[in-house]
Design an enzyme around this catalytic site. Structure first.
Site, PDB file in Angstrom:
ATOM      1  N   GLY A   1      -9.972  -3.545   2.906  1.00 13.54           N
ATOM      2  CA  GLY A   1      -9.021  -3.420   4.015  1.00 13.54           C
ATOM      3  C   GLY A   1      -9.197  -2.114   4.766  1.00 13.54           C
ATOM      4  O   GLY A   1     -10.223  -1.436   4.657  1.00 13.54           O
ATOM      5  N   ASP A   2      -8.176  -1.747   5.505  1.00 14.26           N
ATOM      6  CA  ASP A   2      -8.241  -0.531   6.336  1.00 14.26           C
ATOM      7  C   ASP A   2      -8.019   0.760   5.541  1.00 14.26           C
ATOM      8  O   ASP A   2      -8.439   1.835   5.967  1.00 14.26           O
ATOM      9  CB  ASP A   2      -7.167  -0.609   7.431  1.00 14.26           C
TER      10      ASP A   2
ATOM     11  N   THR B   1      -0.074   1.088   6.786  1.00 15.15           N
ATOM     12  CA  THR B   1       0.087  -0.088   5.930  1.00 15.15           C
ATOM     13  C   THR B   1       0.262  -1.303   6.825  1.00 15.15           C
ATOM     14  O   THR B   1       0.956  -1.240   7.841  1.00 15.15           O
ATOM     15  CB  THR B   1       1.297   0.047   4.986  1.00 15.15           C
ATOM     16  N   GLY B   2      -0.373  -2.398   6.446  1.00 10.72           N
ATOM     17  CA  GLY B   2      -0.238  -3.586   7.274  1.00 10.72           C
ATOM     18  C   GLY B   2      -1.414  -4.509   7.095  1.00 10.72           C
ATOM     19  O   GLY B   2      -2.177  -4.382   6.133  1.00 10.72           O
TER      20      GLY B   2
ATOM     21  N   GLY C   1      -4.659  -5.384   7.113  1.00 13.16           N
ATOM     22  CA  GLY C   1      -5.816  -4.507   7.167  1.00 13.16           C
ATOM     23  C   GLY C   1      -6.892  -4.898   8.165  1.00 13.16           C
ATOM     24  O   GLY C   1      -7.461  -4.034   8.836  1.00 13.16           O
TER      25      GLY C   1
ATOM     26  N   THR D   1       0.833  -1.202   0.000  1.00 12.82           N
ATOM     27  CA  THR D   1       0.000   0.000   0.000  1.00 12.82           C
ATOM     28  C   THR D   1       0.865   1.248   0.000  1.00 12.82           C
ATOM     29  O   THR D   1       1.974   1.222   0.527  1.00 12.82           O
ATOM     30  CB  THR D   1      -0.889  -0.042   1.260  1.00 12.82           C
TER      31      THR D   1
HETATM   32  N1  ASP Z   1      -3.496  -2.453   4.610  1.00 11.29           N
HETATM   33  C1  ASP Z   1      -3.703  -2.955   3.274  1.00 11.29           C
HETATM   34  C2  ASP Z   1      -4.952  -3.793   3.225  1.00 11.29           C
HETATM   35  O1  ASP Z   1      -5.186  -4.541   4.150  1.00 11.29           O
HETATM   36  C3  ASP Z   1      -2.564  -3.788   2.798  1.00 11.29           C
HETATM   37  C4  ASP Z   1      -1.270  -3.062   2.749  1.00 11.29           C
HETATM   38  O2  ASP Z   1      -0.959  -2.283   3.656  1.00 11.29           O
HETATM   39  O3  ASP Z   1      -0.537  -3.301   1.788  1.00 11.29           O
HETATM   40  O4  ASP Z   1      -5.664  -3.751   2.229  1.00 11.29           O
END
Ligand code: ASP
Length: 310
Positions: free
Chosen positions: A206-207, A227-228, A230, A176
């Site tokens: 996601g988040d 990012t993480g 989600g 992300t």
């Molecule tokens: N947070 C994002 C999601 O869960 C994924 C990412 O951070 O790459 O969609």
């Protein structure tokens, strides 16, 4: 006030020194520099944090290296479904889109939701109709095709697994992108954009496009882009949690950001990181994974760029 600061990220995860070729490392570094400088140029000229974060995120969306825009990962159906959000900290205005396809720069559509609709969050077919009403042209599937992403998807497409981007081990890495900025007028803004997870199904969101989870800005406290994993970041209401710790507990930006990433989200079982700025130009970029693509710059000329932990 003539201070400004900006930070960007291109995802966190199992980024371990030595696993990447020097050439690829240079490509990532160049792409981060390009986005940082594009955003900083706006702030240097007295422009708004909102323009700066949108521009920085658009630059990252146009790179195939990150899981957003051009580099978005494949869904279980072999398509691309993208999510994005943007927020400004003065009036707490926000816009978000989810499950959109064919849009070159999802972050700009999120901004249009904020500025040209009466709504905050549009998803799927309706969001696409809104884009069409504004004259957005759609990119073909070929624009979003990337060999590496395709192979990632082929590796798991016949299973029930879904995978976070760029994993060297499964569930290892997130691609992300995001930007946060504080401008000379004391306004904060945050933007986040993503393709989500490889092989995602059932309209998974996601988040990233959820205001308060993956993205948040408030002039009283901070601007945050996450990012993480989600699902955990949604449950942890991570971006707003950082803001709350500052507003209600008097934490500094650093204290709040690291409390959430190094403690609270870990206790929930989530991994990842965030970037954050406050109105005094402070910058925090904590992560609890091996690495996070990140870069920042402030009006004193202090520039940071990193991939790995050390
Ligand atoms: N947070 C994002 C999601 O869960 C994924 C990412 O951070 O790459 O969609």
């Amino acid at each position: 006030m003539s201070k400004f600061s900006i930070a960007i990220h291109g995802g966190a995860g199992t980024l371990v020194r030595g696993l990447m070729t020097p050439k690829l490392e240079r490509e990532y570094t160049n792409a981060l520099e390009l986005a940082l400088d594009a955003g900083a140029a706006i702030l240097e000229q007295g422009g708004s944090s909102l323009d700066a974060v949108e521009t920085a995120v658009k630059t990252l969306e146009d790179s195939p290296l990150f899981n957003a825009g051009k580099g978005a990962v494949f869904t279980a159906d072999g398509t691309h479904e993208m999510d994005a959000a943007i927020m400004e900290g003065n009036e707490l205005k926000a816009g978000a889109v989810s499950l959109i396809t064919g849009i070159k720069n999802p972050v700009s559509l999120a901004r249009d939701v904020m500025e040209r609709s009466n709504h905050v969050f549009l998803a799927g077919e309706g969001a696409m109709r809104f884009a069409a009403s504004l004259g957005y042209e759609l990119e073909s599937e070929a624009y979003f095709y990337d060999e590496v992403r395709y192979r990632q998807w082929q590796g798991i497409k016949d299973s029930d697994n879904f995978q976070l981007d760029h994993s060297v081990k499964k569930d290892g890495k997130f691609g992300t992108v995001g930007a946060v900025a504080s401008d000379m007028h004391g306004n904060l803004a945050a933007a986040t954009s993503t393709g989500g997870m490889t092989n995602k199904r059932w309209g998974r969101i996601g988040d990233s496009p959820i205001i308060g989870s993956g993205n948040y800005a408030n002039n009283k406290t901070c601007a945050v882009s996450c990012t993480g994993s989600g699902e955990y970041f949604i449950r942890g209401v991570v971006a707003y949690d950082v803001s709350c710790l500052m507003e209600f507990k008097g934490y500094t930006l650093q204290q709040a950001a690291s409390e959430v990433i190094q403690k609270r989200i870990l206790e929930l079982g989530g991994d990842g990181g965030l970037i954050a700025v406050d109105v005094n130009g402070n910058i925090a970029m904590p992560f609890n994974t091996e690495g996070m693509y990140r870069a920042s710059l402030n009006s004193d000329g202090i520039r940071e760029l990193g991939i790995y932990k050390d």
